[in-house]
Design a protein around this motif. Structure first.
Motif, PDB file in Angstrom:
ATOM      1  N   ASN A  39       0.808  -1.223   0.000  1.00  0.00           N
ATOM      2  CA  ASN A  39       0.000   0.000   0.000  1.00  0.00           C
ATOM      3  C   ASN A  39       0.840   1.271   0.000  1.00  0.00           C
ATOM      4  O   ASN A  39       0.295   2.378   0.041  1.00  0.00           O
ATOM      5  N   ASP A  40       2.166   1.115  -0.048  1.00  0.00           N
ATOM      6  CA  ASP A  40       3.065   2.267  -0.025  1.00  0.00           C
ATOM      7  C   ASP A  40       3.065   2.942  -1.400  1.00  0.00           C
ATOM      8  O   ASP A  40       3.461   2.332  -2.388  1.00  0.00           O
ATOM      9  N   PRO A  41       2.627   4.201  -1.501  1.00  0.00           N
ATOM     10  CA  PRO A  41       2.582   4.877  -2.808  1.00  0.00           C
ATOM     11  C   PRO A  41       3.959   5.062  -3.439  1.00  0.00           C
ATOM     12  O   PRO A  41       4.055   5.294  -4.649  1.00  0.00           O
ATOM     13  N   VAL A  43      10.573  -7.135  -7.768  1.00  0.00           N
ATOM     14  CA  VAL A  43      11.500  -6.142  -8.303  1.00  0.00           C
ATOM     15  C   VAL A  43      12.047  -5.310  -7.152  1.00  0.00           C
ATOM     16  O   VAL A  43      11.290  -4.887  -6.265  1.00  0.00           O
ATOM     17  N   GLN A  44      13.348  -5.078  -7.163  1.00  0.00           N
ATOM     18  CA  GLN A  44      13.954  -4.265  -6.112  1.00  0.00           C
ATOM     19  C   GLN A  44      13.751  -2.786  -6.435  1.00  0.00           C
ATOM     20  O   GLN A  44      14.090  -2.318  -7.528  1.00  0.00           O
ATOM     21  N   HIS A  45      13.178  -2.064  -5.476  1.00  0.00           N
ATOM     22  CA  HIS A  45      12.883  -0.645  -5.674  1.00  0.00           C
ATOM     23  C   HIS A  45      13.069   0.082  -4.354  1.00  0.00           C
ATOM     24  O   HIS A  45      12.433  -0.245  -3.356  1.00  0.00           O
ATOM     25  N   LYS A  46      13.992   1.025  -4.356  1.00  0.00           N
ATOM     26  CA  LYS A  46      14.270   1.824  -3.161  1.00  0.00           C
ATOM     27  C   LYS A  46      14.572   0.944  -1.950  1.00  0.00           C
ATOM     28  O   LYS A  46      14.110   1.189  -0.837  1.00  0.00           O
ATOM     29  N   ASN A  69       6.310  -6.860  -4.991  1.00  0.00           N
ATOM     30  CA  ASN A  69       5.603  -7.889  -5.751  1.00  0.00           C
ATOM     31  C   ASN A  69       4.937  -7.275  -6.977  1.00  0.00           C
ATOM     32  O   ASN A  69       4.227  -6.273  -6.866  1.00  0.00           O
ATOM     33  N   TRP A  70       5.174  -7.901  -8.137  1.00  0.00           N
ATOM     34  CA  TRP A  70       4.479  -7.516  -9.356  1.00  0.00           C
ATOM     35  C   TRP A  70       3.497  -8.632  -9.680  1.00  0.00           C
ATOM     36  O   TRP A  70       3.883  -9.697 -10.167  1.00  0.00           O
TER      37      TRP A  70
END
Length: 350
Positions: free
Chosen positions: A38-40, A242-245, A250-251
Motif C-alpha cells: 500500500n506504499d505509494p 522487483v527491487q525498488h528503493k 511484488n508484481w
C-alpha cells in the motif's frame, strides 16, 4: 533429463515424497525486505501502448513522459493495449506447459551444450555445473531472432512460438523507439547503435511448481537481464519481485499485459541514465507458475558503448568499457557472474 544427473524440479515435485525443501535447494530470503503493497512510493507505472502508436500528439507526449519516469525510477513498467491478442499469449503459455509435460526422455535431445548461445536449450535450475544452490525451476530457452529456432515437439509449439516471437518483437521494436525518444535522441538511434535488425531475441520459458516450503527456496535469484529490453508474460500465478528503493516489490500477474524491464546493455548505452534493475522469481505452495521472458538485445557481435550524444549533452565520460554482446552473455553465465552484477566487470574505475 538434466545434465550431471540433476532431477528436474517437475519430476521432484511430482514424486509424492516431498514434504520439505531438500538442502541443495535451500535459499533464504528476508521477509523484512518486502515492500508494503500500500506504499505509494512503490506504485507501478502502466504504459498504454496504443497511445504511443495511435494516440494524439498530446497523448503520445504524456505517455512518453510517463515512460521516461518509469525508466528513471523503476527500470520496469507494465504495458497494456499492445495489440498482441489474448489467444497468442495464452497459446504460447499453453504450449510451454505442454513442453514441460513431456516425459524427461522426450526432452533430452533439447538439453544443448555448454554454449550459452545454443539455439535450443532446456534443463533445470540455471547452470548446474556452477550453481551453489539449485533453483526451484525448469526452463527451455529458444533463440527466435535473427534466426528462428524451435523444438519440434510438442505438436504446435513451433507455430505458436513463431507467432508469439514475431508479435512480441514488434512491441519491443516500438518500445525501443519510444525509449530512444525519451532520451532526446532520434527514434531509430538505439536500433542503429545496437544493430537491432540483426539483434538477438531469446524466448525463455520457466516452470515453477508448487513448493512445500516456498520461504526456503527460490525460482530465480536476484539478477539483472543482459540485453536491452525484456518482455514477460505469466499465467495466473505471480512470483516476480522487483527491487525498488531498497525493498522487494511484488508484481502481480495482470491478464494480457506485458511486464517490461530494461537490461544491462541499455544501462551501458545510456551511461546510467536508465538502469538495469535487480529482480527475482519467488515460488509459492499453491500452484505451478509459468512465465515466459522474451529478451531482446543487440546483435551478438555488437559492442555497445555510451551514446556520444548523451555524453556530450551531460558533460560526462563513459562509465563502461566496450564488450561484445556475445562475450557479455558468456560472462553473465560463467562462475564470475554467479549472483553478481555483471555490469560491474566492465565499469571503468575512476
Amino acid at each position: 533429463m538434466a545434465p550431471t544427473n540433476v532431477q528436474t524440479i517437475k519430476a521432484l515435485s511430482e514424486s509424492g515424497a516431498l514434504s520439505s525443501v531438500p538442502s541443495k535447494y535451500s535459499f533464504a530470503t528476508n521477509p523484512n525486505d518486502l515492500a508494503n503493497p500500500n506504499d505509494p512510493d512503490h506504485s507501478i507505472t502502466t504504459i498504454d501502448f496504443s497511445l504511443l502508436t495511435c494516440g494524439s500528439p498530446q497523448q503520445r507526449s504524456t505517455t512518453l513522459n510517463d515512460l521516461k519516469r518509469a525508466c528513471e525510477d523503476w527500470g520496469f513498467f507494465m504495458v497494456i493495449n499492445h495489440g498482441v491478442e489474448e489467444r497468442v499469449m495464452k497459446g504460447m503459455l499453453h504450449m510451454c506447459e505442454a513442453f514441460f509435460d513431456l516425459r524427461d526422455d522426450d526432452k533430452k535431445e533439447f538439453q544443448g551444450t555448454a554454449n550459452v548461445l545454443d539455439p535450443i536449450k532446456c534443463g533445470t535450475s540455471s547452470n548446474v555445473a556452477i550453481d551453489k544452490v539449485l533453483l526451484w525451476r525448469d526452463f527451455i530457452k529458444v533463440i527466435s531472432h535473427p534466426h528462428f529456432n524451435s523444438p519440434h515437439k510438442p505438436l504446435g509449439f513451433s507455430e505458436a512460438a513463431l507467432e508469439f516471437s514475431k508479435r512480441t518483437r514488434g512491441v519491443a521494436t516500438e518500445l525501443v523507439k519510444a525509449i530512444s525518444e525519451t532520451l532526446g535522441l532520434e527514434a531509430d538511434y538505439i536500433a542503429k547503435a545496437t544493430n537491432w535488425d540483426e539483434g538477438l531475441q531469446l524466448l525463455a520459458a520457466n516452470y515453477y511448481p508448487a513448493c512445500p516450503e516456498p520461504e526456503r527456496a527460490i525460482g530465480i535469484p536476484p539478477h539483472t537481464d543482459h540485453g536491452l529490453v525484456t518482455l514477460l508474460i505469466q499465467n495466473q500465478m505471480g512470483g516476480l519481485q522487483v527491487q525498488h528503493k531498497g525493498k522487494w516489490v511484488n508484481w502481480d500477474a495482470v491478464p494480457n499485459a506485458f511486464v517490461v524491464n530494461l537490461g544491462d546493455q541499455m544501462q551501458v548505452l545510456t551511461n546510467d541514465t536508465y538502469k538495469s534493475v535487480w529482480h527475482r522469481a519467488v515460488v509459492n505452495n499453491r500452484a505451478t507458475r509459468i512465465s515466459i521472458a522474451v529478451a531482446h538485445g543487440p546483435s551478438v557481435d555488437t559492442v555497445v558503448v555510451a551514446s556520444p550524444e548523451l555524453l556530450e549533452r551531460q558533460g560526462q565520460s563513459p562509465l563502461y568499457s566496450g564488450m561484445s554482446y556475445r562475450d557479455y552473455i558468456e560472462l553473465q553465465q560463467s562462475s564470475k557472474g554467479y549472483m553478481k552484477p555483471c555490469i560491474d566487470y566492465i565499469r571503468i574505475s575512476e
